[in-house]
Scaffold this active site. Structure first.
Site, PDB file in Angstrom:
ATOM      1  N   ARG A 164       0.838  -1.215   0.000  1.00  0.00           N
ATOM      2  CA  ARG A 164       0.000   0.000   0.000  1.00  0.00           C
ATOM      3  C   ARG A 164       0.875   1.268   0.000  1.00  0.00           C
ATOM      4  NH1 ARG A 164      -3.035  -3.635  -0.755  1.00  0.00           N
ATOM      5  NH2 ARG A 164      -5.151  -3.901   0.041  1.00  0.00           N
ATOM      6  N   SER A 236     -10.914  -0.779   2.900  1.00  0.00           N
ATOM      7  CA  SER A 236     -10.195  -0.853   4.183  1.00  0.00           C
ATOM      8  C   SER A 236      -9.829   0.552   4.618  1.00  0.00           C
ATOM      9  CB  SER A 236      -8.891  -1.648   4.023  1.00  0.00           C
ATOM     10  OG  SER A 236      -9.157  -2.948   3.611  1.00  0.00           O
ATOM     11  N   GLU A 332      -5.255   3.952   5.673  1.00  0.00           N
ATOM     12  CA  GLU A 332      -5.009   3.746   4.233  1.00  0.00           C
ATOM     13  C   GLU A 332      -5.672   4.868   3.424  1.00  0.00           C
ATOM     14  OE1 GLU A 332      -5.833  -0.170   2.264  1.00  0.00           O
ATOM     15  OE2 GLU A 332      -6.979   1.068   0.863  1.00  0.00           O
TER      16      GLU A 332
HETATM   17  P1  FAD Z   1      -9.062   8.186  -5.570  1.00  0.00           P
HETATM   18  O1  FAD Z   1      -9.741   7.721  -4.345  1.00  0.00           O
HETATM   19  O2  FAD Z   1      -9.771   9.194  -6.406  1.00  0.00           O
HETATM   20  O3  FAD Z   1      -7.619   8.743  -5.176  1.00  0.00           O
HETATM   21  C1  FAD Z   1      -6.785   8.028  -4.296  1.00  0.00           C
HETATM   22  C2  FAD Z   1      -5.434   8.751  -4.171  1.00  0.00           C
HETATM   23  O4  FAD Z   1      -4.720   8.691  -5.403  1.00  0.00           O
HETATM   24  C3  FAD Z   1      -5.584  10.243  -3.864  1.00  0.00           C
HETATM   25  O5  FAD Z   1      -4.488  10.632  -3.066  1.00  0.00           O
HETATM   26  C4  FAD Z   1      -5.499  10.911  -5.247  1.00  0.00           C
HETATM   27  O6  FAD Z   1      -5.054  12.253  -5.197  1.00  0.00           O
HETATM   28  C5  FAD Z   1      -4.493  10.003  -5.938  1.00  0.00           C
HETATM   29  N1  FAD Z   1      -4.714   9.896  -7.394  1.00  0.00           N
HETATM   30  C6  FAD Z   1      -5.809   9.365  -8.005  1.00  0.00           C
HETATM   31  N2  FAD Z   1      -5.630   9.392  -9.342  1.00  0.00           N
HETATM   32  C7  FAD Z   1      -4.417   9.953  -9.570  1.00  0.00           C
HETATM   33  C8  FAD Z   1      -3.681  10.279 -10.742  1.00  0.00           C
HETATM   34  N3  FAD Z   1      -4.138  10.019 -11.975  1.00  0.00           N
HETATM   35  N4  FAD Z   1      -2.473  10.871 -10.595  1.00  0.00           N
HETATM   36  C9  FAD Z   1      -1.965  11.134  -9.364  1.00  0.00           C
HETATM   37  N5  FAD Z   1      -2.619  10.848  -8.214  1.00  0.00           N
HETATM   38  C10 FAD Z   1      -3.831  10.271  -8.319  1.00  0.00           C
HETATM   39  N6  FAD Z   1      -7.668  -1.006  -2.561  1.00  0.00           N
HETATM   40  C11 FAD Z   1      -6.818  -2.053  -2.669  1.00  0.00           C
HETATM   41  O7  FAD Z   1      -5.595  -1.861  -2.816  1.00  0.00           O
HETATM   42  N7  FAD Z   1      -7.266  -3.337  -2.610  1.00  0.00           N
HETATM   43  C12 FAD Z   1      -8.571  -3.636  -2.455  1.00  0.00           C
HETATM   44  O8  FAD Z   1      -8.929  -4.803  -2.419  1.00  0.00           O
HETATM   45  C13 FAD Z   1      -9.498  -2.550  -2.359  1.00  0.00           C
HETATM   46  N8  FAD Z   1     -10.826  -2.800  -2.184  1.00  0.00           N
HETATM   47  C14 FAD Z   1     -11.694  -1.749  -2.061  1.00  0.00           C
HETATM   48  C15 FAD Z   1     -13.056  -2.015  -1.902  1.00  0.00           C
HETATM   49  C16 FAD Z   1     -13.975  -0.982  -1.787  1.00  0.00           C
HETATM   50  C17 FAD Z   1     -15.439  -1.313  -1.596  1.00  0.00           C
HETATM   51  C18 FAD Z   1     -13.535   0.357  -1.855  1.00  0.00           C
HETATM   52  C19 FAD Z   1     -14.516   1.484  -1.766  1.00  0.00           C
HETATM   53  C20 FAD Z   1     -12.174   0.651  -2.015  1.00  0.00           C
HETATM   54  C21 FAD Z   1     -11.242  -0.400  -2.116  1.00  0.00           C
HETATM   55  N9  FAD Z   1      -9.863  -0.166  -2.270  1.00  0.00           N
HETATM   56  C22 FAD Z   1      -8.986  -1.224  -2.410  1.00  0.00           C
HETATM   57  C23 FAD Z   1      -9.343   1.204  -2.300  1.00  0.00           C
HETATM   58  C24 FAD Z   1      -9.437   1.847  -3.709  1.00  0.00           C
HETATM   59  O9  FAD Z   1     -10.237   1.078  -4.565  1.00  0.00           O
HETATM   60  C25 FAD Z   1      -8.049   2.007  -4.333  1.00  0.00           C
HETATM   61  O10 FAD Z   1      -7.219   2.780  -3.514  1.00  0.00           O
HETATM   62  C26 FAD Z   1      -8.121   2.660  -5.729  1.00  0.00           C
HETATM   63  O11 FAD Z   1      -6.885   2.566  -6.391  1.00  0.00           O
HETATM   64  C27 FAD Z   1      -8.551   4.118  -5.650  1.00  0.00           C
HETATM   65  O12 FAD Z   1      -8.806   4.558  -6.970  1.00  0.00           O
HETATM   66  P2  FAD Z   1      -9.576   5.915  -7.234  1.00  0.00           P
HETATM   67  O13 FAD Z   1      -9.540   6.165  -8.711  1.00  0.00           O
HETATM   68  O14 FAD Z   1     -10.914   5.874  -6.609  1.00  0.00           O
HETATM   69  O15 FAD Z   1      -8.630   6.944  -6.479  1.00  0.00           O
HETATM   70  N1  EPU Z   2     -10.748 -10.667  10.080  1.00  0.00           N
HETATM   71  C1  EPU Z   2     -11.317 -10.488  11.328  1.00  0.00           C
HETATM   72  N2  EPU Z   2     -12.477  -9.764  11.403  1.00  0.00           N
HETATM   73  C2  EPU Z   2     -13.094  -9.254  10.309  1.00  0.00           C
HETATM   74  C3  EPU Z   2     -12.519  -9.441   9.032  1.00  0.00           C
HETATM   75  C4  EPU Z   2     -11.329 -10.149   8.944  1.00  0.00           C
HETATM   76  O1  EPU Z   2     -10.803 -10.940  12.321  1.00  0.00           O
HETATM   77  O2  EPU Z   2     -14.122  -8.585  10.465  1.00  0.00           O
HETATM   78  C5  EPU Z   2      -9.454 -11.374   9.995  1.00  0.00           C
HETATM   79  C6  EPU Z   2      -9.617 -12.853   9.631  1.00  0.00           C
HETATM   80  O3  EPU Z   2      -8.676 -13.573  10.368  1.00  0.00           O
HETATM   81  C7  EPU Z   2      -9.217 -12.893   8.158  1.00  0.00           C
HETATM   82  C8  EPU Z   2      -8.172 -11.788   8.090  1.00  0.00           C
HETATM   83  O4  EPU Z   2      -8.639 -10.791   8.999  1.00  0.00           O
HETATM   84  O5  EPU Z   2      -8.669 -14.131   7.804  1.00  0.00           O
HETATM   85  C9  EPU Z   2      -8.006 -11.173   6.707  1.00  0.00           C
HETATM   86  O6  EPU Z   2      -9.276 -10.739   6.231  1.00  0.00           O
HETATM   87  P1  EPU Z   2      -9.520 -10.474   4.673  1.00  0.00           P
HETATM   88  O7  EPU Z   2      -9.096 -11.648   3.862  1.00  0.00           O
HETATM   89  O8  EPU Z   2     -10.918  -9.986   4.513  1.00  0.00           O
HETATM   90  O9  EPU Z   2      -8.487  -9.329   4.323  1.00  0.00           O
HETATM   91  P2  EPU Z   2      -8.089  -7.971   5.067  1.00  0.00           P
HETATM   92  O10 EPU Z   2      -6.720  -8.098   5.628  1.00  0.00           O
HETATM   93  O11 EPU Z   2      -9.147  -7.519   5.995  1.00  0.00           O
HETATM   94  C10 EPU Z   2      -6.938  -7.073   2.931  1.00  0.00           C
HETATM   95  C11 EPU Z   2      -6.889  -5.796   2.153  1.00  0.00           C
HETATM   96  C12 EPU Z   2      -8.117  -5.667   1.272  1.00  0.00           C
HETATM   97  C13 EPU Z   2      -8.121  -6.836   0.288  1.00  0.00           C
HETATM   98  C14 EPU Z   2      -8.177  -8.141   1.105  1.00  0.00           C
HETATM   99  C15 EPU Z   2      -8.094  -9.375   0.237  1.00  0.00           C
HETATM  100  C16 EPU Z   2      -5.590  -4.212   3.410  1.00  0.00           C
HETATM  101  C17 EPU Z   2      -5.603  -2.993   4.274  1.00  0.00           C
HETATM  102  N3  EPU Z   2      -6.783  -4.665   3.048  1.00  0.00           N
HETATM  103  O12 EPU Z   2      -8.051  -6.987   3.809  1.00  0.00           O
HETATM  104  O13 EPU Z   2      -8.005  -4.458   0.528  1.00  0.00           O
HETATM  105  O14 EPU Z   2      -9.233  -6.772  -0.575  1.00  0.00           O
HETATM  106  O15 EPU Z   2      -7.041  -8.179   2.014  1.00  0.00           O
HETATM  107  O16 EPU Z   2      -6.784  -9.568  -0.200  1.00  0.00           O
HETATM  108  O17 EPU Z   2      -4.516  -4.734   3.097  1.00  0.00           O
HETATM  109  C18 EPU Z   2      -8.502  -2.120   0.601  1.00  0.00           C
HETATM  110  O18 EPU Z   2      -7.285  -1.917   0.597  1.00  0.00           O
HETATM  111  O19 EPU Z   2      -9.339  -1.184   0.601  1.00  0.00           O
HETATM  112  C19 EPU Z   2      -9.002  -3.499   0.638  1.00  0.00           C
HETATM  113  C20 EPU Z   2     -10.302  -3.805   0.718  1.00  0.00           C
END
Ligand code: FAD
Ligand code: EPU
Length: 339
Positions: A164, A236, A332
């Protein structure tokens, strides 16, 4: 190119925060971006780059210029017997890009299916999920320096990707507009379904395809994570903390239900969701904000929530984890203070 004044961003951030920006524009070419940045009306104003607003928390109105890069081209720039290299515009929807690759049998990004956002944001925090990170496929990142309007290209190693993390969250934080990202995809991909949830989902399929992996991941995500269209959230809210192996083992002895995840040699990643759940926050609502009932790492915004309220609640969670476990959890989500 349209430039809007006093634009409301409620529909453009996944937390649904009801805030305004003084100016908003969605340039669709590098020339338009340069023109905007050079325009005397905007030159002295703070600039914020937004993709889909899925990782942003506004604590108030933004008194500056929000730029949404809307570059949409996808071009094949190289190919050989093993791989294809694509140059993808920052404004392409991330999951549309994943679908584009998997439909063609090109592997490398399928584990990142259904992550919200735009391609331009994907290198910023090196998006990751289910045992994969976007740094594994990125060849280079093109950007424009906001203050000089010069264009630069960084190689993968120059982006200094981490969990991240990247140079765009550090030295270049807030200083760039990413315009294009180049990805190398494999023509005969080695599929990665080691992550326990994914392995369990695919256990009935003897030889899973790229499509099977994408479908499995989409289905796990739909079951586990709230859809921001229905329950407002930013994914997250915190990163998973990384601690020494020794510290992780001590915690594990005292808490056998704690799952440990691999990190750099000598270190272990702990699930912040588990730490937050142990502190009693899972499913808890306070005012117009709360912790999701199925995933303790997700803070949700109910109707009328403000960014300040969410931030105060997040700080409370952080303090509770520190008091109970002596572990610092880092946010994050990108907090944008009103300017
Ligand atoms: P924004 O939210 O619009 O911007 C994020 C940051 O990037 C800001 O600081 C912005 O200024 C900068 N930025 C955006 N575009 C540019 C650009 N073109 N040039 C320079 N800077 C820029 N993230 C994960 O890593 N893994 C996950 O599994 C994951 N699951 C998610 C699930 C949900 C339901 C949600 C809501 C979010 C999740 N995220 C996850 C977080 C998010 O999807 C990512 O961080 C994604 O890359 C953000 O993209 P965005 O276009 O919405 O960026
Ligand atoms: N867990 C709990 N309680 C909960 C949920 C999870 O105890 O309510 C524990 C369980 O032990 C589980 C572990 O956490 O096994 C991991 O949970 P999960 O697989 O859902 O993943 P996470 O660590 O919670 C991370 C990323 C997610 C990504 C998933 C899948 C970060 C900060 N988050 O979540 O990314 O989708 O793994 O790989 O690294 C995001 O960045 O926005 C995001 C959603």
């Amino acid at each position: 190119m349209i430039i809007e004044k006093d634009k409301n961003l409620k529909g453009l951030n996944t937390l649904g925060l009801n805030i305004n920006t003084a100016w908003y524009s969605a340039p669709s070419s590098v020339d338009e971006i340069r023109w905007l940045l050079g325009n005397s009306q905007f030159r002295e104003l703070p600039v914020l780059i937004m993709g889909s607003g899925s990782n942003i928390l506004f604590t108030g109105d933004f008194d500056g210029l929000v730029i949404h890069p809307a570059l949409k081209e996808i071009t094949i720039t190289d190919s050989d017997s093993e791989s294809v290299t694509l140059r993808v515009g920052a404004g392409v929807d991330w999951d549309d890009f994943v679908a584009y690759c998997t439909d063609r049998g090109w592997g490398g990004v399928e584990n990142l299916s259904l992550i919200p956002g735009c391609v331009g944001a994907s290198p910023v925090q090196n998006i990751g999920a289910y045992g994969s990170e976007v740094k594994e496929t990125i060849v280079s990142v093109e950007y424009i320096d906001i203050s000089t309007r010069e264009g630069f290209t960084l190689t993968n190693s120059e982006c200094r990707f981490g969990y991240r993390d990247s140079i765009f969250k550090r030295e270049l934080r807030g200083a760039t507009i990413i315009t294009f990202v180049s990805f190398r995809l494999a023509l005969n991909p080695l599929l990665n379904f080691d992550y326990s949830d994914v392995a369990a989902k695919l256990s009935q399929i003897s030889n899973p395809s790229l499509h099977d992996v994408r479908e499995a991941i989409c289905s796990i995500r739909r079951a586990k994570l709230p859809d921001p269209e229905i329950v407002r959230n930013a994914g997250s809210f915190f990163k998973n903390p990384v601690v020494t192996e020794e510290r992780a083992m001590t915690l594990k002895e005292a808490n056998p239900t704690l799952k440990l995840f691999p990190a750099d040699p000598g270190y272990i990643k702990l699930p912040a969701a588990w730490l937050i759940e142990q502190c009693g926050f899972k499913g808890v609502r306070e005012g117009n904000t709360g912790v999701h009932q199925n995933q303790a790492l997700v803070i949700v915004a109910y109707k009328g929530a403000t960014g300040v309220e969410i931030l105060e609640f997040a700080k409370k969670i952080k303090r509770a984890v520190k008091t109970r476990f002596d572990i610092d959890i880092e946010m994050e989500v990108n907090v944008i203070a009103s300017s």
